[in-house]
Design a protein around this motif. Structure first.
Motif, PDB file in Angstrom:
ATOM      1  N   TYR A 160       0.882  -1.166   0.000  1.00 36.04           N
ATOM      2  CA  TYR A 160       0.000   0.000   0.000  1.00 36.04           C
ATOM      3  C   TYR A 160       0.920   1.217   0.000  1.00 36.04           C
ATOM      4  N   THR A 161       0.785   2.067  -1.000  1.00 34.66           N
ATOM      5  CA  THR A 161       1.793   3.097  -1.244  1.00 34.66           C
ATOM      6  C   THR A 161       1.608   4.389  -0.450  1.00 34.66           C
ATOM      7  N   LEU A 162       0.569   4.479   0.361  1.00 35.65           N
ATOM      8  CA  LEU A 162       0.365   5.673   1.178  1.00 35.65           C
ATOM      9  C   LEU A 162       0.613   5.347   2.648  1.00 35.65           C
ATOM     10  N   PRO A 163       1.197   6.281   3.399  1.00 32.89           N
ATOM     11  CA  PRO A 163       1.411   6.014   4.833  1.00 32.89           C
ATOM     12  C   PRO A 163       0.086   5.879   5.575  1.00 32.89           C
ATOM     13  N   VAL A 164       0.058   4.973   6.524  1.00 32.62           N
ATOM     14  CA  VAL A 164      -1.155   4.706   7.302  1.00 32.62           C
ATOM     15  C   VAL A 164      -0.922   5.193   8.734  1.00 32.62           C
ATOM     16  N   ALA A 165      -1.849   5.996   9.232  1.00 38.18           N
ATOM     17  CA  ALA A 165      -1.717   6.560  10.579  1.00 38.18           C
ATOM     18  C   ALA A 165      -1.987   5.497  11.646  1.00 38.18           C
TER      19      ALA A 165
ATOM     20  N   GLY B  53       8.475   9.379  -2.288  1.00 38.47           N
ATOM     21  CA  GLY B  53       8.275  10.532  -3.155  1.00 38.47           C
ATOM     22  C   GLY B  53       8.139  11.830  -2.375  1.00 38.47           C
ATOM     23  N   ALA B  54       8.144  12.935  -3.120  1.00 36.54           N
ATOM     24  CA  ALA B  54       8.008  14.251  -2.501  1.00 36.54           C
ATOM     25  C   ALA B  54       6.688  14.400  -1.750  1.00 36.54           C
ATOM     26  N   ASP B  55       5.672  13.658  -2.168  1.00 30.60           N
ATOM     27  CA  ASP B  55       4.370  13.733  -1.514  1.00 30.60           C
ATOM     28  C   ASP B  55       4.250  12.765  -0.343  1.00 30.60           C
ATOM     29  N   GLY B  56       5.348  12.048  -0.014  1.00 32.22           N
ATOM     30  CA  GLY B  56       5.346  11.119   1.109  1.00 32.22           C
ATOM     31  C   GLY B  56       4.884   9.715   0.775  1.00 32.22           C
TER      32      GLY B  56
END
Length: 208
Positions: free
Chosen positions: A138-143, A198-201
């Motif tokens: 999953y390519t987005l950080p998860v809180a 990436g630059a967007d995290g």
């Protein structure tokens, strides 16, 4: 006799002269007062220093260690052999990237692992999930306390009964891992030097 008495009286007057005795007494009293004053000042200063030293306790900085953990969440309908809402919860204390490995094998009716080959069933990946080298990322950080916004898959259907000589039915284990999303070096150390952020995290997975 008169000369002897006169000499004696003269010596007596010199030895007991009142002015000399009074001066010595006053000097002694003055010295005593000075010493007492110095002692009082020393005690006062010492007491002040002692108070400052006891009040000046050091500040203790407390650092709470971060924790990176996760757990799989899913539903399984054994009567239909359908695994659904497959996802992973971040149970740690820091933002994390998540990856999943699916392991499939055959079992008998008692759930025991048996021989025979098994291939993963076809399924549709959720948004922002990508596949690389046997894992799904999953390519987005998860809180902390959250799950990816989309499931790994909404549904997959397992083989209910193999018709070959090995027989049995299909089982799929969902194995998840999490790594803190920053710094980038932590991701590279855990999952490989070809990974980057990436630059967007977001997580940049090789080949995707």
């Amino acid at each position: 006799m008169k000369m002897y008495r006169g000499r004696y009286e003269g010596k007596h007057r010199k030895a007991t002269a009142a002015p000399v005795h009074g001066k010595t007494l006053r000097t002694g009293r003055l010295t005593t007062m000075v010493i007492a004053t110095v002692l009082l000042l020393a005690l006062a200063i010492g007491g002040t220093l002692a108070w400052l030293s006891t009040k000046g306790s050091p500040i203790q900085n407390k650092f709470l260690p971060t924790k990176v953990t996760c757990e799989v969440t899913e539903r399984f309908d054994g009567s239909r052999g359908v695994k659904s809402n497959v996802n992973v919860k971040n149970t740690g204390t820091i933002n994390a990237f998540i990856r999943v490995k699916l392991v499939t094998y055959r079992t008998n009716d008692q759930g025991q692992h048996i021989g025979g080959t098994a291939s993963l069933p076809t399924f549709t990946l959720g948004a922002n999930w990508v596949s690389y080298d046997g894992y799904y990322y999953y390519t987005l950080p998860v809180a902390p306390g959250e799950r990816p916004k989309t499931n790994l898959t909404d549904s997959m259907t397992l083989v209910g009964s193999y018709l070959d000589t090995d027989g049995g039915k299909q089982a799929v284990d969902v194995m998840a891992e999490a790594i803190q999303s920053v710094p980038e070096d932590s991701v590279k150390a855990a999952w490989g030097a070809d990974f980057s952020i990436g630059a967007d995290g977001s997580l940049i997975v090789p080949g995707n």
